[in-house]
Design a protein around this motif. Structure first.
Motif, short mmCIF file in Angstrom:
data_model
loop_
_atom_site.label_atom_id
_atom_site.label_comp_id
_atom_site.label_asym_id
_atom_site.label_seq_id
_atom_site.Cartn_x
_atom_site.Cartn_y
_atom_site.Cartn_z
N MET A 1 63.66 -30.99 36.92
CA MET A 1 62.93 -29.73 36.97
C MET A 1 63.63 -28.71 36.09
SD MET A 1 62.18 -27.16 40.20
CE MET A 1 63.83 -26.48 40.19
N THR A 197 65.41 -30.94 48.89
CA THR A 197 64.86 -31.75 47.80
C THR A 197 63.35 -31.72 47.80
OG1 THR A 197 66.78 -33.23 47.82
CG2 THR A 197 64.77 -34.07 46.80
N GLN A 200 61.97 -28.41 46.47
CA GLN A 200 61.90 -28.38 45.01
C GLN A 200 60.66 -29.10 44.51
OE1 GLN A 200 65.55 -29.26 42.84
NE2 GLN A 200 64.40 -30.53 41.40
N LYS A 201 60.33 -30.24 45.12
CA LYS A 201 59.15 -30.99 44.69
C LYS A 201 57.88 -30.21 44.96
CE LYS A 201 61.22 -35.59 45.11
NZ LYS A 201 61.19 -36.91 45.79
N GLU A 203 57.63 -26.91 45.13
CA GLU A 203 57.60 -25.80 44.19
C GLU A 203 57.19 -26.27 42.79
OE1 GLU A 203 61.26 -23.65 44.32
OE2 GLU A 203 60.91 -22.89 46.34
N ASP A 204 57.71 -27.41 42.35
CA ASP A 204 57.29 -27.98 41.07
C ASP A 204 55.78 -28.24 41.09
OD1 ASP A 204 59.87 -27.96 40.16
OD2 ASP A 204 60.20 -30.12 40.39
N GLN A 224 62.26 -17.97 46.79
CA GLN A 224 61.09 -18.81 46.52
C GLN A 224 59.96 -17.98 45.93
OE1 GLN A 224 58.51 -20.63 49.77
NE2 GLN A 224 59.42 -22.46 48.83
N ARG A 227 60.69 -17.37 42.40
CA ARG A 227 60.63 -18.57 41.56
C ARG A 227 59.20 -19.00 41.25
NH1 ARG A 227 64.89 -20.57 45.00
NH2 ARG A 227 63.34 -21.69 46.25
#
Length: 273
Positions: A1, A197, A200-201, A203-204, A224, A227
């Motif tokens: 990412m 983890t 993050q996925k 958010e991606d 968050q 971001r």
């Protein structure tokens, strides 16, 4: 990412997309309790909008107004107007079930149905009349790919959705919503119950999906919001028992670096809430 740029480096130019939701003068009541007052906001297409504010300030209540989930609670009442692509979602003749297909909801706790991974994702298309196995196979695969979970589940499609990890379950739920091709994705603290983890996925995933789906996220995580969102709305209930208000709304970079209202600055910097 790719790491998210600091808030100070994010664009402060006005968004140019058309309003997907337009809300004007919204007042919301739970029975005699006046929960929200004077909410006026435009949520633009192809964007991520974050709702922030202390617990109990009406963020989730407002989110549920956008797909009429509050209709399921006896005694609730709404005044004002909410339009989706120019059409009043509370107008006569509007089918709430069809509205909730267009405006899907992801909840705080992952909630897969007690059925296989495949059947979880195929549930909505089947409900809307898709019966051919080949067509369902294509829809299910595409939805799982879009939700960034296909590679993890493609060889275990017959396994129960509840057997997956928390983060996988949340992405399965996102795939289930995507399978009916929504225009809007409402996400009510979708990362609060999953591991870093998986956060993050997710958010991606939001960054990828906003090219085709408008996303609105409720979050208590200021990092968050900075971001993932293009615009941020700050809600506040000034005093216990009073209706909550929308205090400030704008580009996320501006809200986090130069808010116009002192109350916004106090919340973001941790002085209260």
């Amino acid at each position: 990412m790719n790491p998210s740029p600091p808030v100070s480096q994010l664009s402060t130019e006005p968004l140019t997309g058309n309003p997907r939701f337009s809300v004007r003068g919204l007042e919301f009541f739970y029975g005699d309790f006046h929960a929200l007052t004077g909410i006026t906001i435009d949520v633009r297409e192809n964007s991520v909008t974050a709702f922030i504010g202390p617990s109990g300030c009406g963020k989730s209540t407002f989110l549920r107004c956008l797909n009429r989930m509050n209709d399921l609670i006896p005694g609730t009442r709404l005044e004002g107007t909410i339009t989706l692509d120019g059409a009043d979602i509370y107008g006569s003749g509007v089918d709430p079930v069809d509205l909730r297909r267009r405006v899907g909801m992801i909840f705080q706790q992952p909630n897969p149905f007690p059925m296989s991974i495949y059947d979880n994702v195929a549930f909505g298309p089947r409900l809307h009349g898709v019966t051919k196995r080949a067509e369902l196979d294509e829809i299910v695969e595409k939805a799982l790919v879009r939700a960034n979970v296909w590679k993890e589940v493609k060889d275990i499609m017959g396994r129960g959705g509840l057997t997956l990890s928390g983060g996988q379950q949340q992405r399965l739920c996102i795939a289930r919503v995507l399978a009916v091709q929504p225009d809007v994705l409402l996400m009510d603290e979708p990362c609060s119950a999953i591991d870093p983890t998986s956060v993050q996925k997710v958010e991606d995933l939001m960054a990828e999906l906003k090219n085709s789906v408008t996303i609105i996220i409720v979050t208590h995580n200021m990092q968050q919001a900075a971001r993932v969102s293009d615009e941020t709305a700050f809600f506040l209930q000034e005093k216990q028992g009073e209706a909550a208000e929308l205090i400030e709304f704008g580009r996320t970079a501006e809200i986090f670096t130069s808010p116009r209202d002192r109350r916004t600055e106090d919340y973001i910097t941790g002085r209260f809430g």
